[in-house]
Design an enzyme around this catalytic site. Structure first.
Site, PDB file in Angstrom:
ATOM      1  N   ARG A   1      40.761  67.643  20.805  1.00  0.00           N
ATOM      2  CA  ARG A   1      40.057  69.223  22.016  1.00  0.00           C
ATOM      3  C   ARG A   1      40.406  69.922  21.002  1.00  0.00           C
ATOM      4  O   ARG A   1      39.065  70.838  20.723  1.00  0.00           O
ATOM      5  CB  ARG A   1      40.476  69.749  23.019  1.00  0.00           C
ATOM      6  CG  ARG A   1      40.977  68.796  24.161  1.00  0.00           C
ATOM      7  CD  ARG A   1      41.559  68.034  25.412  1.00  0.00           C
ATOM      8  NE  ARG A   1      43.089  68.261  25.054  1.00  0.00           N
ATOM      9  CZ  ARG A   1      43.721  68.488  25.013  1.00  0.00           C
ATOM     10  NH1 ARG A   1      43.895  69.496  26.469  1.00  0.00           N
ATOM     11  NH2 ARG A   1      45.590  68.992  24.609  1.00  0.00           N
TER      12      ARG A   1
ATOM     13  N   ASN B   1      41.244  66.815  28.375  1.00  0.00           N
ATOM     14  CA  ASN B   1      41.226  65.427  28.678  1.00  0.00           C
ATOM     15  C   ASN B   1      41.048  65.191  30.023  1.00  0.00           C
ATOM     16  O   ASN B   1      41.199  65.340  31.175  1.00  0.00           O
ATOM     17  CB  ASN B   1      42.446  65.650  28.557  1.00  0.00           C
ATOM     18  CG  ASN B   1      43.102  65.398  27.054  1.00  0.00           C
ATOM     19  OD1 ASN B   1      41.932  65.102  25.765  1.00  0.00           O
ATOM     20  ND2 ASN B   1      43.813  65.245  26.065  1.00  0.00           N
TER      21      ASN B   1
END
Length: 94
Positions: free
Chosen positions: A22, A40
């Site tokens: 990320r 996520n």
């Protein structure tokens, strides 16, 4: 990058959690000048919304296949979305 604007939602599969995917995605998005978000998912995948100039979005999709060191991407599933669903910046969301 200029041109037609578009947005996509990408689902990234493989070893993509626990490898700073990320944070890496946000950094690459800022570098390319695209907006959106990344998060996520409970199933171990990562989802990203990427919006901006057509060429920049295409470049970001290509980069999603690479990921950071430690990532092993097995698939990137892309779905076209409405451009107005993207925020004005690129965020990591929960």
């Amino acid at each position: 990058m200029t041109g037609r604007k578009r947005a996509v939602r990408a689902r990234i599969l493989g070893t993509v959690q626990g490898v700073s995917y990320r944070m890496w995605t946000r950094s690459e998005a800022i570098r390319l000048g695209v907006t959106g978000w990344v998060r996520n998912e409970p199933d171990g995948s990562v989802t990203a919304l990427v919006a901006g100039a057509d060429a920049a979005v295409d470049a970001m999709i290509e980069r999603l296949w690479q990921g950071p060191r430690g990532a092993l991407v097995s698939a990137v599933e892309v779905e076209e979305m409405a451009h107005d669903q993207a925020p004005a910046d690129f965020r990591i969301v929960v």
